[in-house]
Design a protein around this motif. Structure first.
Motif, PDB file in Angstrom:
ATOM      1  N   ALA A 347       0.846  -1.203   0.000  1.00 38.10           N
ATOM      2  CA  ALA A 347       0.000   0.000   0.000  1.00 38.10           C
ATOM      3  C   ALA A 347       0.880   1.252   0.000  1.00 38.10           C
ATOM      4  N   LYS A 348       1.936   1.228   0.779  1.00 34.05           N
ATOM      5  CA  LYS A 348       2.835   2.391   0.803  1.00 34.05           C
ATOM      6  C   LYS A 348       3.483   2.587  -0.571  1.00 34.05           C
ATOM      7  N   TYR A 349       3.816   1.462  -1.160  1.00 37.30           N
ATOM      8  CA  TYR A 349       4.391   1.521  -2.512  1.00 37.30           C
ATOM      9  C   TYR A 349       3.373   2.165  -3.466  1.00 37.30           C
ATOM     10  N   ASP A 350       2.131   1.663  -3.372  1.00 37.49           N
ATOM     11  CA  ASP A 350       1.095   2.168  -4.286  1.00 37.49           C
ATOM     12  C   ASP A 350       0.777   3.643  -4.034  1.00 37.49           C
ATOM     13  N   MET A 351       1.027   4.097  -2.821  1.00 39.77           N
ATOM     14  CA  MET A 351       0.799   5.523  -2.540  1.00 39.77           C
ATOM     15  C   MET A 351       1.985   6.372  -3.010  1.00 39.77           C
ATOM     16  N   GLY A 352       2.972   5.715  -3.570  1.00 34.98           N
ATOM     17  CA  GLY A 352       4.125   6.451  -4.105  1.00 34.98           C
ATOM     18  C   GLY A 352       5.130   6.838  -3.037  1.00 34.98           C
ATOM     19  N   LEU A 353       5.029   6.257  -1.854  1.00 32.95           N
ATOM     20  CA  LEU A 353       5.841   6.750  -0.744  1.00 32.95           C
ATOM     21  C   LEU A 353       7.273   6.225  -0.741  1.00 32.95           C
ATOM     22  N   PHE A 354       7.495   5.066  -1.350  1.00 38.90           N
ATOM     23  CA  PHE A 354       8.882   4.608  -1.424  1.00 38.90           C
ATOM     24  C   PHE A 354       9.668   5.465  -2.412  1.00 38.90           C
ATOM     25  N   LYS A 355       8.991   5.883  -3.433  1.00 40.05           N
ATOM     26  CA  LYS A 355       9.658   6.739  -4.418  1.00 40.05           C
ATOM     27  C   LYS A 355       9.949   8.103  -3.794  1.00 40.05           C
ATOM     28  N   ASP A 356       8.974   8.601  -3.061  1.00 40.18           N
ATOM     29  CA  ASP A 356       9.171   9.893  -2.401  1.00 40.18           C
ATOM     30  C   ASP A 356       8.340   9.957  -1.125  1.00 40.18           C
ATOM     31  N   PRO A 357       8.995   9.737   0.011  1.00 36.68           N
ATOM     32  CA  PRO A 357       8.258   9.735   1.279  1.00 36.68           C
ATOM     33  C   PRO A 357       7.579  11.079   1.569  1.00 36.68           C
ATOM     34  N   TYR A 358       8.081  12.125   0.900  1.00 34.40           N
ATOM     35  CA  TYR A 358       7.548  13.470   1.153  1.00 34.40           C
ATOM     36  C   TYR A 358       6.629  13.932   0.020  1.00 34.40           C
ATOM     37  N   LEU A 359       6.122  12.936  -0.728  1.00 34.51           N
ATOM     38  CA  LEU A 359       5.311  13.255  -1.909  1.00 34.51           C
ATOM     39  C   LEU A 359       4.200  14.257  -1.597  1.00 34.51           C
ATOM     40  N   ARG A 360       3.517  14.040  -0.473  1.00 36.43           N
ATOM     41  CA  ARG A 360       2.377  14.909  -0.131  1.00 36.43           C
ATOM     42  C   ARG A 360       2.711  15.897   0.983  1.00 36.43           C
ATOM     43  N   ILE A 361       3.857  15.697   1.594  1.00 37.40           N
ATOM     44  CA  ILE A 361       4.245  16.621   2.675  1.00 37.40           C
ATOM     45  C   ILE A 361       4.984  17.827   2.102  1.00 37.40           C
ATOM     46  N   GLY A 362       5.722  17.569   1.031  1.00 38.32           N
ATOM     47  CA  GLY A 362       6.423  18.655   0.346  1.00 38.32           C
ATOM     48  C   GLY A 362       7.539  19.260   1.183  1.00 38.32           C
ATOM     49  N   LYS A 363       7.979  20.408   0.741  1.00 37.16           N
ATOM     50  CA  LYS A 363       9.073  21.100   1.434  1.00 37.16           C
ATOM     51  C   LYS A 363       8.503  22.147   2.380  1.00 37.16           C
ATOM     52  N   ALA A 364       9.226  22.348   3.490  1.00 35.55           N
ATOM     53  CA  ALA A 364       8.732  23.285   4.509  1.00 35.55           C
ATOM     54  C   ALA A 364       8.488  24.669   3.924  1.00 35.55           C
ATOM     55  N   GLU A 365       9.380  25.060   3.012  1.00 34.10           N
ATOM     56  CA  GLU A 365       9.229  26.439   2.491  1.00 34.10           C
ATOM     57  C   GLU A 365       7.954  26.608   1.659  1.00 34.10           C
ATOM     58  N   ASP A 366       7.380  25.477   1.241  1.00 32.56           N
ATOM     59  CA  ASP A 366       6.135  25.594   0.462  1.00 32.56           C
ATOM     60  C   ASP A 366       4.885  25.425   1.326  1.00 32.56           C
ATOM     61  N   ASP A 367       5.047  25.213   2.626  1.00 33.43           N
ATOM     62  CA  ASP A 367       3.874  25.030   3.485  1.00 33.43           C
ATOM     63  C   ASP A 367       2.992  26.272   3.434  1.00 33.43           C
ATOM     64  N   PRO A 368       1.679  26.074   3.479  1.00 37.33           N
ATOM     65  CA  PRO A 368       0.811  27.262   3.485  1.00 37.33           C
ATOM     66  C   PRO A 368       1.032  28.064   4.773  1.00 37.33           C
ATOM     67  N   ALA A 369       1.029  29.361   4.644  1.00 41.50           N
ATOM     68  CA  ALA A 369       1.246  30.203   5.836  1.00 41.50           C
ATOM     69  C   ALA A 369       0.116  29.951   6.830  1.00 41.50           C
ATOM     70  N   ASP A 370      -1.092  29.793   6.313  1.00 38.39           N
ATOM     71  CA  ASP A 370      -2.227  29.511   7.187  1.00 38.39           C
ATOM     72  C   ASP A 370      -2.992  28.340   6.557  1.00 38.39           C
ATOM     73  N   THR A 371      -2.921  27.192   7.238  1.00 41.94           N
ATOM     74  CA  THR A 371      -3.566  26.001   6.668  1.00 41.94           C
ATOM     75  C   THR A 371      -5.052  26.234   6.459  1.00 41.94           C
ATOM     76  N   ASN A 372      -5.639  27.026   7.318  1.00 40.13           N
ATOM     77  CA  ASN A 372      -7.094  27.238   7.239  1.00 40.13           C
ATOM     78  C   ASN A 372      -7.480  28.442   6.379  1.00 40.13           C
ATOM     79  N   ALA A 373      -6.521  28.987   5.665  1.00 40.55           N
ATOM     80  CA  ALA A 373      -6.817  30.216   4.904  1.00 40.55           C
ATOM     81  C   ALA A 373      -8.020  30.004   3.993  1.00 40.55           C
ATOM     82  N   ASP A 374      -8.856  30.986   3.940  1.00 37.45           N
ATOM     83  CA  ASP A 374     -10.052  30.885   3.106  1.00 37.45           C
ATOM     84  C   ASP A 374      -9.696  30.688   1.633  1.00 37.45           C
TER      85      ASP A 374
END
Ligand code: NOJ
Length: 763
Positions: A347-374
């Motif tokens: 399942a982890k493989y199918d989620m693409g996580l072995f290829k890139d464990p940070y696939l959906r987490i991304g880089k810190a510098e790209d994090d939204p300033a406000d996760t709840n922003a409208d």
């Protein structure tokens, strides 16, 4: 640059595209890659992968990270921002084999933008709209670092006492199966390994919607034919659409808990259906095997679950604690553990996580300033989907749409209820961002003073229920409870009504009343709200009921009192705007009921596709010794498939291309649908089939197809439906899936009751 170890090397090199030539088990070869990885894993590391923890206050973050780095945790749920998940993935990258974590969440009807509850989505009968809601949820969740959702919930529900009716798509096997496939594809997009996808784990396997008495977590006792025919197909449809996971139900089935049910998990799911994905227990379900009375202790519970094929244990530590000892004692095999580990890694493989464990987490510098922003919300889409999800149940004398020039009294405890708008599984939606009915109507009218508002009643006057609702709303706002006496609230609303031309009353349930563990014995609107409705009716002013609720409510009295009734369910973040669009006629309602509305709780279970019986009741022809209730009219308050529009539609010229069908042939059923009214509008043309005589009793009718069509005022269209032998197949007493030659009735209608019929013979 990530640190290197053996697996880390794969990950790192893979992302630089030089892996294939330099490693014995290239990432591209899934099976070889996983086998190679498993060869390097210790028993503890393997068992660690089977542990799915709930992120909550009981386990400090520091400790979680330590456990992850030690290889003791395979995944989490309830951590839903990139900054939260990144340190956990960092910890996994510090572990010996650097096996990535996955992060799961209950993304049921939206993530940050909340869409209508699933029962409402189903009311749209609009596969594009439903798919859009799932796709946006996947985009929002994945961009917050979520990899997997425990959805869709495709449990057929024919008992509205069950609070989780709100979370499913209704009573009908065909409709729910169609939606199951759409939702899985929407969540998984181009593939579960895409950065903007989340893996879908369909639930609750199986039959959870059939809990006895509608009481949550209760037993399920069901004949095999009913299972195969009515309840199992939606799970199968989700799996056939590619769902990567299955969440196992909390209930027992014919005496065996699903979590310990080898027949269910192995014979049916894996062998018969060929499911290759991940099987996750529900929250604490393995431990609950002791309560079910099939396991003496935690050790036996763990043994039963792993033997049954439950891969991951959610929120208990029984696998970690007990599997090593069980293995040592020879009570389980190494292969029991290995099979489960393989599924988790796959399942982890199918989620693409072995290829890139940070696939959906991304880089810190790209994090939204406000996760709840409208600005991160998808308001326009939510509003449009919500408008499509409402069902107009009554509209006497064209009470609706409302005129914007009218003096409107807006009353009721749900008129200003931001948290309730969002519904039962509102994931990470923020009440402060949801549009209430008051907000929506005010915006449509352009001024606050256009509405005369009075609360009129609280949600409930039952203190015990209120406490429970607030308990469920743990991290959000409390259910508003006006301390003034009930009669004072009503008097204020009556005064508002008298000052107005027309009254809109937002009544029904608080979202917690249709939730997990929220079964009800009474499916009426709460008594204090009913008092309010009676008082409003007594003013003689036209009365519009805007219902908000997560289950069918038996609104027998209210159906007579109200001039118009709009069933809105729980509409989500943009609910108030969407309801206002419908009330003022900026959108012409097009929803149809995906579930029967009973006249009273005593009629339950209620569903349209009942099996034929020997002494049927014929409406209008009461007689002795027929299947009827002595003290009430037989039949539903509103049938499955029912829903009005601000225009009228007619069906005519139904025809079948032939009176016979060969086993390999096709039949065309056609009908002309005309918009006979003065407004453009959409309706759902529904096709039902009845197998008149069979080797076993067949239903009175079964939905087999439908089309949602848009017609301009006065416009007509000829619709065609293709019927093949596949549409006529059923599971017989031997569980053989086949069609039987003989007579079939084809019925076409705008609901399940009012149909025109033609017949043909299957040769
Ligand atoms: C229990 C519920 O039954 C299930 O649907 C949900 O996914 C888990 N809790 C996790 O929240």
């Amino acid at each position: 640059m990530k640190k290197l170890c053996l697996l880390g090397l794969f990950v790192s090199l893979a992302s630089h595209n030089v892996l294939a030539a330099t490693t014995p088990a290239p990432l591209e070869n899934k099976d070889a890659f996983i086998s190679n990885l498993m060869k390097q894993m210790t028993l503890d590391e393997k068992i660690g992968q089977l542990r799915l923890i709930s992120i909550g206050p009981e386990m400090p973050r520091e400790l979680i990270r330590k456990e992850i780095a030690a290889g003791n945790i395979g995944g989490t749920f309830n951590s839903i921002t990139r900054p939260e998940n990144r340190p956990m993935q960092d910890a996994a990258m510090r572990s010996r084999l650097k096996i990535p974590m996955f992060f799961a969440y209950d993304v049921i009807h939206g993530h940050r933008t909340i869409f209508p509850i699933p029962l409402a989505l189903a009311s749209s009968w609009d596969m594009d709209a439903i798919g859009l809601s799932g796709r946006i949820a996947a985009k929002e969740a994945s961009s917050d670092g979520v990899d997997l959702t425990f959805a869709p919930m495709v449990d057929i529900s024919r008992d509205p006492r069950w609070g989780r009716t709100s979370e499913g798509f209704g009573e009908d096997t065909y409709l729910v199966s169609r939606i199951a496939g759409v939702m899985v594809k929407a969540f998984q997009g181009t593939g579960a390994n895409a950065a903007d996808s989340i893996m879908s784990s369909v639930k609750h396997f199986a039959l959870y919607g059939a809990v006895e008495g509608g009481r949550d977590y209760n037993i399920v006792d069901m004949s095999p034919v009913k299972m195969y025919q009515d309840y199992l197909p939606p799970y199968r449809a989700a799996i056939d659409a590619g769902a990567g996971g299955v969440m196992v139900a909390l209930n027992s089935i014919n005496g065996v808990p699903a979590t310990a049910n080898t027949w269910l998990m192995k014979d049916l799911l894996r062998k018969e259906w060929g499911f290759k994905g991940l099987a996750v227990s529900d929250h604490g379900a393995i431990f609950e095997l002791i309560n079910h009375g099939v396991a003496r202790d935690g050790r036996e519970a763990a043994k039963l679950a792993i033997k049954a094929g439950i891969d991951m244990s959610m929120n208990d530590t029984l696998y970690s604690k007990e599997l090593p000892g069980l293995l040592k004692a020879g009570e389980i095999e190494q292969s029991d553990i290995d099979n489960a580990v393989r599924e988790v890694l796959a399942a982890k493989y199918d989620m693409g996580l072995f290829k890139d464990p940070y696939l959906r987490i991304g880089k810190a510098e790209d994090d939204p300033a406000d996760t709840n922003a409208d600005s991160r919300l998808h308001r326009a889409e939510a509003r449009d989907v919500a408008r499509r999800s409402m069902v107009l149940l009554k509209n006497q004398n064209e009470t609706l749409p409302l005129k914007k020039t009218a003096k409107i009294a807006l009353v009721g405890p749900l008129a200003k209820a931001p948290i309730d708008m969002m519904g039962s599984w509102a994931a990470n939606g923020r009440p402060a961002q949801s549009v209430t009915l008051f907000d929506g109507m005010t915006a449509a009218l352009g001024s606050q003073s256009a509405l005369i508002y009075a609360r009129g009643a609280n949600i409930t006057s039952d203190k015990k229920m209120l406490d429970y609702l607030n308990f469920l709303n743990f991290d959000a706002l409390e259910v508003v409870d006006d301390p003034r006496p009930a009669n004072v609230l009503i008097d204020e609303a009556v005064k508002a009504a008298k000052d107005a031309d027309i009254v809109v009353a937002a009544v029904g349930e608080s979202r917690g009343m249709s939730h997990e563990s929220s079964s009800r014995t009474d499916i009426n609107i709460p008594p204090n709200q009913r008092e309010l409705i009676r008082a409003l009716k007594a003013t003689g002013k036209p009365l519009v009921l805007v219902l908000m609720n997560g289950r069918p409510l038996s609104i027998l009295e209210e159906k007579e009192q109200a001039d118009a009734i709009l069933e809105t369910w729980f509409t989500g973040t943009e609910g108030g705007n969407a309801i206002a669009d419908v009330l003022f006629g900026d959108y012409n309602p097009s929803g149809k009921l995906p579930i029967t509305i009973p006249r009273s709780v005593g009629q339950i279970p209620t569903y349209y596709n009942h099996l034929s019986i020997g002494r049927p009741f014929t409406p209008g022809k009461p007689g002795n010794y027929t299947s009827q209730y002595l003290d009430d009219t037989t039949g539903p308050l509103f049938p499955f498939g029912f829903g009005l529009s601000y225009t009228d539609f007619s069906l005519s010229d139904m025809a079948l291309s032939s009176t016979t069908l060969n086993k390999t042939g096709k039949l065309d059923a056609s009908v002309t649908v005309k918009n006979t009214g003065k407004r453009d509008g959409e309706t759902v043309v529904q096709l039902y089939i009845q197998d008149v005589t069979g080797s076993m009793i067949r239903p009175l009718k079964e939905l087999k197809n439908f089309q949602k069509v848009m017609l301009k005022a006065g416009e007509q269209k000829v619709l065609h439906f293709t019927i093949t032998e596949d549409d006529l197949k059923f599971y017989n007493t031997q569980l053989k899936y086949a069609a039987e030659p003989g007579k079939f009735n084809v019925q076409i209608g705008l609901d399940s009751q009012d149909v025109t019929q033609q017949s043909f013979e299957l040769l």
